[in-house]
Scaffold this motif. Structure first.
Motif, PDB file in Angstrom:
ATOM      1  N   THR A 125       0.858  -1.193   0.000  1.00  0.00           N
ATOM      2  CA  THR A 125       0.000   0.000   0.000  1.00  0.00           C
ATOM      3  C   THR A 125       0.892   1.240   0.000  1.00  0.00           C
ATOM      4  OG1 THR A 125      -1.466  -1.310   1.396  1.00  0.00           O
ATOM      5  CG2 THR A 125      -2.090   0.967   1.064  1.00  0.00           C
ATOM      6  N   ALA A 126       1.900   1.236   0.840  1.00  0.00           N
ATOM      7  CA  ALA A 126       2.818   2.377   0.909  1.00  0.00           C
ATOM      8  C   ALA A 126       3.507   2.596  -0.433  1.00  0.00           C
ATOM      9  CB  ALA A 126       3.843   2.135   2.005  1.00  0.00           C
ATOM     10  N   ALA A 127       3.800   1.520  -1.136  1.00  0.00           N
ATOM     11  CA  ALA A 127       4.485   1.640  -2.439  1.00  0.00           C
ATOM     12  C   ALA A 127       3.504   1.929  -3.570  1.00  0.00           C
ATOM     13  CB  ALA A 127       5.255   0.362  -2.727  1.00  0.00           C
ATOM     14  N   ASP A 128       2.229   2.168  -3.218  1.00  0.00           N
ATOM     15  CA  ASP A 128       1.175   2.462  -4.207  1.00  0.00           C
ATOM     16  C   ASP A 128       0.945   1.329  -5.203  1.00  0.00           C
ATOM     17  OD1 ASP A 128       0.107   4.756  -3.328  1.00  0.00           O
ATOM     18  OD2 ASP A 128       1.294   6.091  -4.613  1.00  0.00           O
ATOM     19  N   LEU A 129       1.263   0.132  -4.800  1.00  0.00           N
ATOM     20  CA  LEU A 129       0.994  -1.007  -5.693  1.00  0.00           C
ATOM     21  C   LEU A 129      -0.459  -1.433  -5.574  1.00  0.00           C
ATOM     22  CD1 LEU A 129       4.229  -3.145  -5.121  1.00  0.00           C
ATOM     23  CD2 LEU A 129       3.551  -1.988  -7.225  1.00  0.00           C
ATOM     24  N   VAL A 130      -1.014  -1.281  -4.387  1.00  0.00           N
ATOM     25  CA  VAL A 130      -2.439  -1.577  -4.206  1.00  0.00           C
ATOM     26  C   VAL A 130      -3.129  -0.392  -3.554  1.00  0.00           C
ATOM     27  CG1 VAL A 130      -1.918  -4.055  -3.879  1.00  0.00           C
ATOM     28  CG2 VAL A 130      -2.395  -2.637  -1.900  1.00  0.00           C
ATOM     29  N   VAL A 131      -4.448  -0.279  -3.859  1.00  0.00           N
ATOM     30  CA  VAL A 131      -5.221   0.838  -3.322  1.00  0.00           C
ATOM     31  C   VAL A 131      -5.660   0.527  -1.902  1.00  0.00           C
ATOM     32  CG1 VAL A 131      -7.353   2.175  -3.627  1.00  0.00           C
ATOM     33  CG2 VAL A 131      -6.030   1.435  -5.621  1.00  0.00           C
ATOM     34  N   GLU A 132      -6.169  -0.699  -1.731  1.00  0.00           N
ATOM     35  CA  GLU A 132      -6.684  -1.077  -0.424  1.00  0.00           C
ATOM     36  C   GLU A 132      -6.697  -2.588  -0.311  1.00  0.00           C
ATOM     37  OE1 GLU A 132     -10.818  -0.174   0.107  1.00  0.00           O
ATOM     38  OE2 GLU A 132     -10.795  -0.973   2.153  1.00  0.00           O
ATOM     39  N   GLY A 133      -6.574  -3.078   0.906  1.00  0.00           N
ATOM     40  CA  GLY A 133      -6.644  -4.526   1.108  1.00  0.00           C
ATOM     41  C   GLY A 133      -7.396  -4.840   2.375  1.00  0.00           C
ATOM     42  N   THR A 134      -7.843  -6.058   2.490  1.00  0.00           N
ATOM     43  CA  THR A 134      -8.505  -6.483   3.711  1.00  0.00           C
ATOM     44  C   THR A 134      -7.937  -7.835   4.119  1.00  0.00           C
ATOM     45  OG1 THR A 134     -10.635  -6.953   4.743  1.00  0.00           O
ATOM     46  CG2 THR A 134     -10.469  -7.467   2.414  1.00  0.00           C
ATOM     47  N   LEU A 135      -7.779  -8.032   5.429  1.00  0.00           N
ATOM     48  CA  LEU A 135      -7.207  -9.289   5.918  1.00  0.00           C
ATOM     49  C   LEU A 135      -8.301 -10.140   6.557  1.00  0.00           C
ATOM     50  CD1 LEU A 135      -3.924  -8.206   7.755  1.00  0.00           C
ATOM     51  CD2 LEU A 135      -4.094  -9.591   5.702  1.00  0.00           C
ATOM     52  N   ALA A 136      -8.201 -11.438   6.401  1.00  0.00           N
ATOM     53  CA  ALA A 136      -9.178 -12.323   7.032  1.00  0.00           C
ATOM     54  C   ALA A 136      -8.456 -13.432   7.759  1.00  0.00           C
ATOM     55  CB  ALA A 136     -10.101 -12.906   5.983  1.00  0.00           C
ATOM     56  N   SER A 137      -8.845 -13.659   9.012  1.00  0.00           N
ATOM     57  CA  SER A 137      -8.270 -14.813   9.715  1.00  0.00           C
ATOM     58  C   SER A 137      -9.369 -15.697  10.287  1.00  0.00           C
ATOM     59  CB  SER A 137      -7.299 -14.366  10.801  1.00  0.00           C
ATOM     60  OG  SER A 137      -7.920 -13.408  11.616  1.00  0.00           O
ATOM     61  N   ASP A 138     -10.587 -15.135  10.437  1.00  0.00           N
ATOM     62  CA  ASP A 138     -11.648 -16.040  10.909  1.00  0.00           C
ATOM     63  C   ASP A 138     -12.313 -16.721   9.718  1.00  0.00           C
ATOM     64  OD1 ASP A 138     -14.665 -14.655  10.637  1.00  0.00           O
ATOM     65  OD2 ASP A 138     -12.970 -13.259  10.640  1.00  0.00           O
ATOM     66  N   ASP A 139     -12.800 -17.911  10.001  1.00  0.00           N
ATOM     67  CA  ASP A 139     -13.333 -18.792   8.971  1.00  0.00           C
ATOM     68  C   ASP A 139     -14.395 -18.152   8.080  1.00  0.00           C
ATOM     69  OD1 ASP A 139     -12.148 -21.238   8.801  1.00  0.00           O
ATOM     70  OD2 ASP A 139     -14.087 -22.269   9.050  1.00  0.00           O
ATOM     71  N   LYS A 140     -15.277 -17.407   8.730  1.00  0.00           N
ATOM     72  CA  LYS A 140     -16.412 -16.837   7.993  1.00  0.00           C
ATOM     73  C   LYS A 140     -15.919 -15.828   6.947  1.00  0.00           C
ATOM     74  CE  LYS A 140     -20.952 -15.031   8.915  1.00  0.00           C
ATOM     75  NZ  LYS A 140     -21.292 -13.767   9.531  1.00  0.00           N
ATOM     76  N   LYS A 141     -15.010 -14.975   7.370  1.00  0.00           N
ATOM     77  CA  LYS A 141     -14.513 -13.950   6.446  1.00  0.00           C
ATOM     78  C   LYS A 141     -13.648 -14.590   5.347  1.00  0.00           C
ATOM     79  CE  LYS A 141     -12.503  -9.389   6.092  1.00  0.00           C
ATOM     80  NZ  LYS A 141     -11.606  -8.407   6.684  1.00  0.00           N
ATOM     81  N   ILE A 142     -12.870 -15.606   5.731  1.00  0.00           N
ATOM     82  CA  ILE A 142     -12.031 -16.296   4.737  1.00  0.00           C
ATOM     83  C   ILE A 142     -12.930 -16.883   3.643  1.00  0.00           C
ATOM     84  CG2 ILE A 142     -10.549 -18.320   4.353  1.00  0.00           C
ATOM     85  CD1 ILE A 142      -9.326 -17.791   7.129  1.00  0.00           C
ATOM     86  N   LYS A 143     -13.999 -17.546   4.074  1.00  0.00           N
ATOM     87  CA  LYS A 143     -14.930 -18.165   3.112  1.00  0.00           C
ATOM     88  C   LYS A 143     -15.564 -17.105   2.215  1.00  0.00           C
ATOM     89  CE  LYS A 143     -16.160 -22.651   4.882  1.00  0.00           C
ATOM     90  NZ  LYS A 143     -15.949 -22.817   6.335  1.00  0.00           N
ATOM     91  N   ALA A 144     -15.919 -15.956   2.823  1.00  0.00           N
ATOM     92  CA  ALA A 144     -16.570 -14.889   2.046  1.00  0.00           C
ATOM     93  C   ALA A 144     -15.613 -14.339   0.984  1.00  0.00           C
ATOM     94  CB  ALA A 144     -17.041 -13.781   2.975  1.00  0.00           C
ATOM     95  N   LEU A 145     -14.342 -14.204   1.342  1.00  0.00           N
ATOM     96  CA  LEU A 145     -13.372 -13.701   0.357  1.00  0.00           C
ATOM     97  C   LEU A 145     -13.174 -14.718  -0.764  1.00  0.00           C
ATOM     98  CD1 LEU A 145     -10.528 -11.935   2.409  1.00  0.00           C
ATOM     99  CD2 LEU A 145     -12.455 -10.914   1.210  1.00  0.00           C
ATOM    100  N   TRP A 146     -13.055 -15.986  -0.370  1.00  0.00           N
ATOM    101  CA  TRP A 146     -12.858 -17.011  -1.397  1.00  0.00           C
ATOM    102  C   TRP A 146     -14.070 -17.127  -2.331  1.00  0.00           C
ATOM    103  CZ3 TRP A 146      -9.104 -18.974  -3.885  1.00  0.00           C
ATOM    104  CH2 TRP A 146      -7.870 -19.184  -3.282  1.00  0.00           C
ATOM    105  N   ALA A 147     -15.265 -16.913  -1.785  1.00  0.00           N
ATOM    106  CA  ALA A 147     -16.487 -17.037  -2.609  1.00  0.00           C
ATOM    107  C   ALA A 147     -16.450 -16.051  -3.779  1.00  0.00           C
ATOM    108  CB  ALA A 147     -17.725 -16.803  -1.756  1.00  0.00           C
ATOM    109  N   LEU A 148     -15.890 -14.859  -3.527  1.00  0.00           N
ATOM    110  CA  LEU A 148     -15.812 -13.860  -4.602  1.00  0.00           C
ATOM    111  C   LEU A 148     -15.043 -14.411  -5.792  1.00  0.00           C
ATOM    112  CD1 LEU A 148     -14.915 -10.806  -2.369  1.00  0.00           C
ATOM    113  CD2 LEU A 148     -17.013 -11.032  -3.722  1.00  0.00           C
ATOM    114  N   ARG A 149     -13.997 -15.132  -5.507  1.00  0.00           N
ATOM    115  CA  ARG A 149     -13.173 -15.691  -6.584  1.00  0.00           C
ATOM    116  C   ARG A 149     -13.739 -17.021  -7.113  1.00  0.00           C
ATOM    117  NH1 ARG A 149     -11.748 -18.258  -9.831  1.00  0.00           N
ATOM    118  NH2 ARG A 149      -9.696 -18.993 -10.484  1.00  0.00           N
ATOM    119  N   GLU A 150     -14.098 -17.903  -6.168  1.00  0.00           N
ATOM    120  CA  GLU A 150     -14.526 -19.252  -6.571  1.00  0.00           C
ATOM    121  C   GLU A 150     -15.835 -19.277  -7.329  1.00  0.00           C
ATOM    122  OE1 GLU A 150     -14.685 -21.364  -2.897  1.00  0.00           O
ATOM    123  OE2 GLU A 150     -12.679 -22.193  -3.132  1.00  0.00           O
TER     124      GLU A 150
END
Ligand code: FAD
Ligand code: MLT
Ligand code: ZN
Length: 452
Positions: free
Chosen positions: A292-317
């Motif tokens: 982010t500091a190097a302006d390579l990405v605009v924004e990111g979100t981190l997931a460590s709990d199962d529910k959020k991990i699944k929700a992020l993967w669903a977007l791609r899968e």
């Protein structure tokens, strides 16, 4: 039964008779499906794009039963279509005509589960890479010999065997002819993997004259998003997936999924699976801060709990599913050098203009694998003509693969020559004829018919 489907002539296989059914019933009582309605599901592929008309499905439970079925079918000249979960995307999993469907649905037992578990080197080290293979004999042994003996070595545990790290080979055959399978693609499912035949062949099948090998990065942090990621998360990185904004819009629109970050032209999904989750999380947030500091990405979100991990993967899968809701889908599964990967999508978008509804790109960026998908309100022959063979020519020009991971199946078998030389195709046909002389196994699939 029609003698021609999809422009393919039925080959002179026998038709299933009452005596055949009696044999199968005797072999596997109660595990033969002949009910027309029940068969419908197995006769059509996941995409609902091709349909066979098989009259019988067999569900063997053991290897012995599979062996008995094939022995019988070979003797009686009956064609067989092996089928697993029927999720294949190239029409390889369903019959074209009335081939017997051999389903592995009941062969799902877990058999066992283990709960445990010098010159070249110098040259690579200077470039910040290492050889995946490290032998006590380094400095003396040659790479051709390593491959011909399928050498294991000290790094096998970490980097796997040469069967995985050798990407391509050039071999001179006994009659002096050259077999050029010297690709450096991570993925290339266009036909049989001929190089595997020569790995570990101990010089009995040909002389290896050139090797293309996948070299891991020297384990240390390196800078830029993919390069940075590979450098910073290398040893714990387990997925590096991407999707464009059109894909995001499709999953939002058709599946009502929510985009958790600011709208952007591209999205990347990174997964780590190290042995210590706290350690993984720390490394990931450090990585995110840096890009982010190097302006390579605009924004990111981190997931460590199962529910959020699944929700992020669903977007791609679930992109595949969202695409089927968008209309008629034209699917391409391409390997290209990473820097060229998305050019095909933008080029295709310009080329097709308003004749396509959506032209999208997503896939396994970490593997150099693009899924180019084009949708339209309904199927159109003229749209197909605008896409093919252009897409294959484009891929071939950059020495990519026209099927990185989905295989050739029924739909792509005629395009194999865009990724494989004629001699390789011929050799594949000869292997096929050698192992299945009557051609009963999955006829009309993967390889074009041999010129007579
Ligand atoms: P099937 O579709 O039943 O068969 C596929 C081919 O294998 C056919 O030619 C069939 O004859 C043959 N076959 C099946 N079982 C046997 C057997 N026991 N012996 C011999 N031949 C057999 N693919 C990827 O590579 N990467 C992905 O990320 C991926 N994601 C997918 C996501 C979705 C939503 C869908 C629908 C598909 C995806 N695929 C992906 C494609 C597909 O899932 C894979 O090709 C998968 O490996 C097929 O497995 P299956 O059991 O469904 O086989
Ligand atoms: C994927 O990566 O999502 C699969 O290969 C399926 C597809 O290509 O749509
Ligand atoms: Zn895929």
């Amino acid at each position: 039964l029609t003698s021609e489907r999809y422009g393919v002539q039925r080959l002179p296989f026998a038709h299933v008779s009452d005596a055949d059914l009696a044999f199968f019933e005797h072999l596997m009582p109660g595990r033969i499906v002949t009910d027309v309605d029940e068969l419908k599901l197995f006769n059509v592929d996941w995409l609902k794009s091709v349909r066979g008309c098989s009259k019988v499905l067999l569900k063997p439970r053991t290897t012995v039963e599979v062996s008995e079925i094939l022995r019988y079918c070979n003797e009686k000249n009956l064609a067989v279509n092996p089928q697993g979960g029927n999720t294949g995307l190239v029409g390889g999993s369903v019959p074209v005509f009335d081939e017997i469907i051999l389903s592995t649905a009941l062969m799902n037992q877990v058999i066992s589960f283990d709960n445990v578990s010098e010159n070249l080197n110098k040259y690579l080290e200077e470039l910040d890479f290492i050889m995946p293979l490290d032998l006590g004999a380094k400095g003396s042994c040659h790479i051709g010999g390593n491959v011909a003996t399928n050498a294991g070595g000290l790094r096998l545990l970490r980097y796997g065997s040469l069967r995985g790290t050798v990407l391509g080979l050039e071999v001179v055959l006994a009659d002096g002819s050259l077999l050029n399978c010297l690709t450096s693609l991570r993925k290339d499912n266009t036909g049989y993997d001929l190089k595997q035949l020569f790995i570990g062949s101990e010089g009995t099948l040909g002389i290896i004259t050139a090797v293309s090998i996948l070299c891991p990065r020297k384990p240390k942090a390196v800078l830029q998003t993919f390069t940075t990621c590979k450098g910073m998360l290398g040893e714990i990185l387990s997925a590096y997936e991407f999707m464009d904004s059109e894909c995001m819009k499709l999953v939002e629109r058709h599946l009502k999924l929510a985009n958790p970050v600011t709208e952007s032209p591209f999205y990347v999904l990174i997964e780590t699976s190290g042995s210590n989750s706290a350690h993984d999380e720390e490394k990931l947030s450090h990585f995110l801060e840096q890009v982010t500091a190097a302006d390579l990405v605009v924004e990111g979100t981190l997931a460590s709990d199962d529910k959020k991990i699944k929700a992020l993967w669903a977007l791609r899968e679930r992109i595949t599913e969202a695409l089927t809701c968008d209309g008629s889908v034209y699917k391409y599964d391409i390997s290209l050098p990473v820097e060229k990967l998305y050019d095909l999508v933008t080029d295709m978008r310009t080329r097709l203009g308003r004749s396509a509804k959506n032209v999208v790109g997503y896939g396994h960026l970490g593997d150099g694998n693009l899924h180019l998908n084009i949708t339209a309100e309904s199927y159109s022959h003229s749209l197909l003509d605008a896409i093919e063979p252009y897409v294959y020519e484009w891929t071939s020009r950059y020495r990519g693969s026209i099927s990185a991971e989905h295989g050739l199946g029924f739909k792509k078998k005629h395009y194999i020559h865009y990724s494989k030389p004629q001699e390789a195709v011929l050799l594949m046909q000869q292997f096929k004829a050698m192992l299945d002389p009557k051609g009963i196994l999955n006829p009309y699939k993967m390889l074009p018919a041999k010129a007579t």
